[in-house]
Scaffold this motif. Structure first.
Motif, PDB file in Angstrom:
ATOM      1  N   GLY A  83      63.853 -87.747  35.915  1.00 22.53           N
ATOM      2  CA  GLY A  83      63.253 -88.940  36.509  1.00 22.53           C
ATOM      3  C   GLY A  83      63.655 -89.174  37.942  1.00 22.53           C
ATOM      4  O   GLY A  83      64.584 -88.549  38.463  1.00 22.53           O
ATOM      5  N   ASN A  84      62.946 -90.102  38.581  1.00 20.90           N
ATOM      6  CA  ASN A  84      63.204 -90.445  39.983  1.00 20.90           C
ATOM      7  C   ASN A  84      64.611 -90.957  40.213  1.00 20.90           C
ATOM      8  O   ASN A  84      65.237 -90.644  41.207  1.00 20.90           O
ATOM      9  CB  ASN A  84      62.192 -91.506  40.459  1.00 20.90           C
TER      10      ASN A  84
ATOM     11  N   TRP B 261      62.735 -88.956  31.398  1.00 27.27           N
ATOM     12  CA  TRP B 261      61.607 -89.651  30.800  1.00 27.27           C
ATOM     13  C   TRP B 261      60.744 -88.620  30.082  1.00 27.27           C
ATOM     14  O   TRP B 261      60.839 -87.434  30.349  1.00 27.27           O
ATOM     15  CB  TRP B 261      60.798 -90.413  31.848  1.00 27.27           C
TER      16      TRP B 261
ATOM     17  N   GLN C  31      55.471 -89.539  37.271  1.00 22.53           N
ATOM     18  CA  GLN C  31      56.215 -90.652  36.667  1.00 22.53           C
ATOM     19  C   GLN C  31      55.772 -91.978  37.279  1.00 22.53           C
ATOM     20  O   GLN C  31      55.513 -92.944  36.569  1.00 22.53           O
ATOM     21  CB  GLN C  31      57.717 -90.461  36.862  1.00 22.53           C
TER      22      GLN C  31
END
Length: 138
Positions: A64-65, A70, A124
């Motif tokens: 994920g960022n 995720w 995402q």
């Protein structure tokens, strides 16, 4: 010198998509009772759970960022392949400016099929935005 780009390839509505393998932490079979996903890939094209075709059968866990993992639901199985780098083409500026899917960052031609290469971080963001929009309409 890098000669191959490992990617995780999956299909949606007859089209091929791929995410760089370095962004994929693991994959698994979808269990409706135990699998939490940010969203299904098909939701980027339709309303959430609009059809049986969009039902997830597999998930990919992606980096994920913010460093948290995720999960992305897929309606078809994914596979790891290696694309020869000479078959990967970054989008020209004019196409990048006109694209409808911000996660699309390159195209590849592999075994006579066109593959859309997606940026997992932007994907995402797109799913988070779609999820927020759906909650507002409820």
């Amino acid at each position: 010198m890098i000669t191959y780009l490992p990617v995780v390839l999956f299909r949606h509505q007859g089209q091929c998509y791929a995410i760089e393998a370095s962004a994929v932490k693991k994959q698994g079979q979808f269990d409706r009772l135990a699998t939490e996903v940010l969203g299904n890939f098909s939701e980027l094209f339709t309303a959430p759970l609009a059809s049986a075709e969009s039902a997830a059968v597999q998930w990919l866990e992606l980096q994920g960022n913010a460093g948290q993992a995720w999960r992305l639901g897929l309606s078809a199985a994914a596979e790891l392949i290696e694309l020869p780098v000479q078959c990967v083409y970054p989008l020209p500026a004019i196409l990048a400016a006109l694209r409808e899917m911000p996660a699309l960052h390159a195209l590849a031609l592999f075994q006579n099929e066109l593959i859309a290469l997606l940026d997992a971080a932007v994907l995402q963001q797109m799913l988070e935005r779609k999820s927020t929009e759906c909650k507002k309409t409820l």
